[in-house]
Design a protein around this motif. Structure first.
Motif, PDB file in Angstrom:
ATOM      1  N   VAL A 296     -49.380 -39.327  39.461  1.00 10.33           N
ATOM      2  CA  VAL A 296     -48.737 -39.309  40.982  1.00 10.33           C
ATOM      3  C   VAL A 296     -50.920 -38.729  40.912  1.00 10.33           C
ATOM      4  CG1 VAL A 296     -48.205 -39.339  43.091  1.00 10.33           C
ATOM      5  CG2 VAL A 296     -46.558 -39.612  41.429  1.00 10.33           C
ATOM      6  N   ARG A 297     -51.324 -39.432  41.598  1.00  7.86           N
ATOM      7  CA  ARG A 297     -53.167 -38.709  42.296  1.00  7.86           C
ATOM      8  C   ARG A 297     -53.545 -39.850  43.573  1.00  7.86           C
ATOM      9  NH1 ARG A 297     -55.485 -37.401  37.363  1.00  7.86           N
ATOM     10  NH2 ARG A 297     -54.827 -38.315  35.634  1.00  7.86           N
ATOM     11  N   SER A 315     -56.666 -42.664  48.680  1.00 11.05           N
ATOM     12  CA  SER A 315     -54.648 -44.357  48.017  1.00 11.05           C
ATOM     13  C   SER A 315     -54.170 -43.119  47.335  1.00 11.05           C
ATOM     14  CB  SER A 315     -55.552 -45.029  47.041  1.00 11.05           C
ATOM     15  OG  SER A 315     -56.447 -46.317  47.556  1.00 11.05           O
ATOM     16  N   VAL A 316     -52.956 -43.289  46.882  1.00 14.18           N
ATOM     17  CA  VAL A 316     -52.050 -43.109  46.139  1.00 14.18           C
ATOM     18  C   VAL A 316     -51.467 -43.643  45.579  1.00 14.18           C
ATOM     19  CG1 VAL A 316     -49.645 -41.905  46.309  1.00 14.18           C
ATOM     20  CG2 VAL A 316     -50.862 -41.093  48.510  1.00 14.18           C
ATOM     21  N   HIS A 317     -51.709 -42.994  43.777  1.00 16.05           N
ATOM     22  CA  HIS A 317     -51.629 -43.891  43.189  1.00 16.05           C
ATOM     23  C   HIS A 317     -50.021 -42.807  41.836  1.00 16.05           C
ATOM     24  CE1 HIS A 317     -52.672 -46.156  38.694  1.00 16.05           C
ATOM     25  NE2 HIS A 317     -52.119 -44.625  38.593  1.00 16.05           N
ATOM     26  N   ASP A 377     -62.084 -33.550  42.073  1.00 13.22           N
ATOM     27  CA  ASP A 377     -61.928 -35.095  41.515  1.00 13.22           C
ATOM     28  C   ASP A 377     -60.850 -36.244  42.868  1.00 13.22           C
ATOM     29  OD1 ASP A 377     -62.669 -34.730  39.305  1.00 13.22           O
ATOM     30  OD2 ASP A 377     -60.505 -34.207  38.705  1.00 13.22           O
ATOM     31  N   ILE A 378     -60.579 -35.613  44.111  1.00 11.96           N
ATOM     32  CA  ILE A 378     -59.772 -36.011  44.595  1.00 11.96           C
ATOM     33  C   ILE A 378     -61.345 -37.417  45.619  1.00 11.96           C
ATOM     34  CG2 ILE A 378     -60.683 -34.899  47.268  1.00 11.96           C
ATOM     35  CD1 ILE A 378     -58.326 -35.143  48.066  1.00 11.96           C
ATOM     36  N   LYS A 382     -61.010 -40.961  39.128  1.00 14.47           N
ATOM     37  CA  LYS A 382     -59.992 -40.312  39.174  1.00 14.47           C
ATOM     38  C   LYS A 382     -59.161 -40.045  39.426  1.00 14.47           C
ATOM     39  CE  LYS A 382     -58.951 -35.981  35.436  1.00 14.47           C
ATOM     40  NZ  LYS A 382     -59.077 -34.856  35.175  1.00 14.47           N
ATOM     41  N   GLY A 383     -59.091 -39.366  40.474  1.00 15.69           N
ATOM     42  CA  GLY A 383     -58.522 -38.965  41.394  1.00 15.69           C
ATOM     43  C   GLY A 383     -57.855 -37.696  41.289  1.00 15.69           C
TER      44      GLY A 383
END
Length: 572
Positions: A296-297, A315-317, A377-378, A382-383
């Motif tokens: 989860v990122r 975005s939540v990945h 990274d947010i 990459k997130g």
């Protein structure tokens, strides 16, 4: 009704375990309150019957006390801890709470903890060595029922307190019982077959995308890994709108700032001001399924360059979106939502991410301890990894494991924007006009309206006017009106030719310069048919002009060549 539920759920009643401290002065009254609430809930017949276990009445003489407690907890559906200072000091209460939580984690089917916050916890209790702050933190992380204000407010009326408190508890227990029934029903459904529609076809859920993904409710949570898809979240509302923003200039980047209200979807951009972006993160699958979202990122995209409206998309990945118990692999996918910064009229600005400002709050970190710090990274492709006990990308499904991420951005304006309007009126006119006539020897009042219409402060604004030879400034009549001088202050006549500094103006603020002019008697003999006044304002980022043409003679008209804001006598 009972037979129907028994067949459907495999149980004939639901067990409620009331956990409380015997040291509380109202311990006896508390148990009677809860029993009355159970009776009211049972009388409605909207759920399976509730059976209340209280340790001073449920343990018979000769019973092994601890064994009876353990057996009761093992069969408990609704655990109801009564949170008071004494509760958090009791080792036995802590045992009951922790024991039930262990059972719920290992076998969460049809089990729910529903804290009853009965008394506020004074801060001095936190200094007591035996105080179980971990129990308090765990309870606060759950959406229970808080009656502390009711108890404090109604002590003068015992009967009123009992009546309203019983009603509140009964409604809360009814909601908890319905959740338990649905959890048990879902478990039996998943144990027997895939979820199907009326025609027997397997239901497929859309678990990625923006607003178009499949939706669920608190009573009917998702059967798969999906984020922010509950439409009736009691604290957030529709989770699909999970990203908000607010201006926080001068405030600390802490839980208090992040928890306070005033978050909106669209905020006005102001130069050099700081804004907090807040995004809710909730893995919506039913807790009894024990699904864990992997990798989860969280990723934020901020509109690049100079813009009039800036979009901040979060975005939540997850790497296994759509995974179910039968098909645990899932696939990579994201959900996203946006917040916006906007400015009035034609101004432009940039939005810059403030490095090191990312935070993540959940039940483990942030409520009573330091939050997780998110890497920068947010704002990369990459997130930044999220998580529950650590930032390892793994989040179980349930409200208890939800959290929210925050980060800060700053607005940087490209340049100032302003408007300039010029108009007039004579002694007989009731208001300012855009149509007029002026005769030789007549005097009229002229005003120049300046306003900062951008998001950046205008420093050292200079205003001037150009008059034709036949139109003369009446000495000593020029006044400046602004927020500092709402009643007006006289300024030197030299401003007309040399320009006058009228100060600095924040976004949205304005000023009025008013003065009188007189048309000379020679205008007719010289054949003058019009007299034009040219207004001029200079800022560090540019300049604006406005022209006012007065036609000379009876029935003449005024041509107002100004554009922009209408004249106003209000100052901001």
């Amino acid at each position: 009704m009972q037979e129907k539920h028994t067949v459907k759920l495999g149980v004939s009643s639901l067990s409620v375990f009331f956990s409380y401290s015997h040291r509380d002065s109202m311990a006896g009254s508390l148990t009677s309150f809860v029993q009355r609430a159970v009776d009211v809930c049972n009388a409605k017949e909207t759920t399976l019957p509730l059976h209340l276990f209280v340790d001073d009445s449920g343990i018979l003489p000769g019973d092994a006390w601890r064994a009876t407690i353990n057996d009761s907890l093992a069969n408990t559906h609704i655990f109801l801890p009564c949170i008071t200072p004494n509760y958090c000091l009791s080792a036995e209460c802590a045992y009951e709470y922790k024991r039930f939580e262990d059972l719920r984690r290992n076998d969460g089917i049809g089990r729910t903890c529903f804290p009853l916050f009965w008394e506020d916890i004074p801060s001095e209790y936190f200094e007591i060595q035996s105080f179980r702050r971990d129990i308090l933190d765990a309870a606060r992380a759950i959406n229970g029922i808080d009656v502390t204000s009711l108890v404090m407010r109604r002590t003068s009326s015992r009967s009123l307190m009992e009546e309203e408190l019983v009603a509140d508890l009964a409604c809360a227990l009814e909601r908890a019982a319905r959740w338990v029934e649905e959890s048990l029903a879902a478990e039996r459904s998943f144990a027997s077959n895939d979820e199907t529609d009326g025609a027997g076809q397997t239901i497929r859920y859309k678990c990625a995308g923006s607003k178009g993904r499949s939706i669920f409710t608190v009573r009917s949570p998702a059967p798969c890994v999906v984020f922010n898809a509950i439409t009736d979240d009691p604290s957030w509302g529709d989770e699909r709108g999970f990203t908000l923003i607010k201006e926080v200039t001068g405030l600390p980047n802490t839980l208090d700032t992040a928890s306070a209200g005033d978050f909106v979807e669209v905020a006005q951009a102001i130069d050099r001001h700081i804004y907090m972006v807040k995004s809710f993160v909730h893995h919506c699958s039913a807790s009894n399924l024990k699904l864990i979202a992997e990798d989860v990122r969280l990723n934020a995209f901020i509109s690049p360059g100079a813009v009039k409206d800036a979009m901040i998309q979060v975005s939540v990945h997850a790497g296994n979106v759509g995974a179910t118990r039968e098909h645990p692999e899932g696939e990579q996918g994201s959900v996203w939502d946006e917040a916006y910064l906007t400015c009035p009229e034609s101004c432009s600005f940039k939005v810059a991410y403030i490095a090191g400002s990312g935070r993540y709050y959940n039940a483990v970190r942030g409520l009573e301890s330091e939050p997780f710090e998110l890497p920068d990274d947010i704002v990369s492709k990459k997130g930044a990894l999220l998580g529950y006990e650590r930032l390892d990308g793994r989040i179980p499904g349930c409200f208890a494991y939800s959290g929210y991420a925050t980060f800060l951005v700053m607005v940087q304006a490209e340049k100032t924007q302003c408007s300039l309007v010029i108009c007039w009126k004579d002694e007989k006119a009731a208001d300012w006009n855009t149509l007029a006539a002026i005769r030789p020897g007549e005097t009229v009042l002229v005003r120049m309206d300046y306003k900062n219409t951008g998001i950046k402060t205008d420093q050292d604004v200079v205003i001037s006017a150009s008059l034709p030879s036949t139109l003369r400034l009446v000495p000593g009549t020029t006044k400046l009106y602004n927020a500092t001088h709402p009643s007006g202050v006289t300024i030197d006549d030299a401003w007309v030719f040399n320009g006058g500094n009228i100060g600095s103006y924040a976004p949205g603020s304005n000023a009025v310069v008013a003065f009188s002019v007189r048309l000379g008697d020679e205008a007719v003999s010289q054949g003058v048919r019009a007299a034009e006044i040219l207004a001029h304002v200079i800022t560090k980022d540019g300049e604006e002009f406005a022209a006012l043409r007065l036609r000379v003679g009876d029935g003449a008209q005024l041509d107002n060549l100004s554009t922009g804001l209408s004249a106003s006598s209000a100052f901001r």
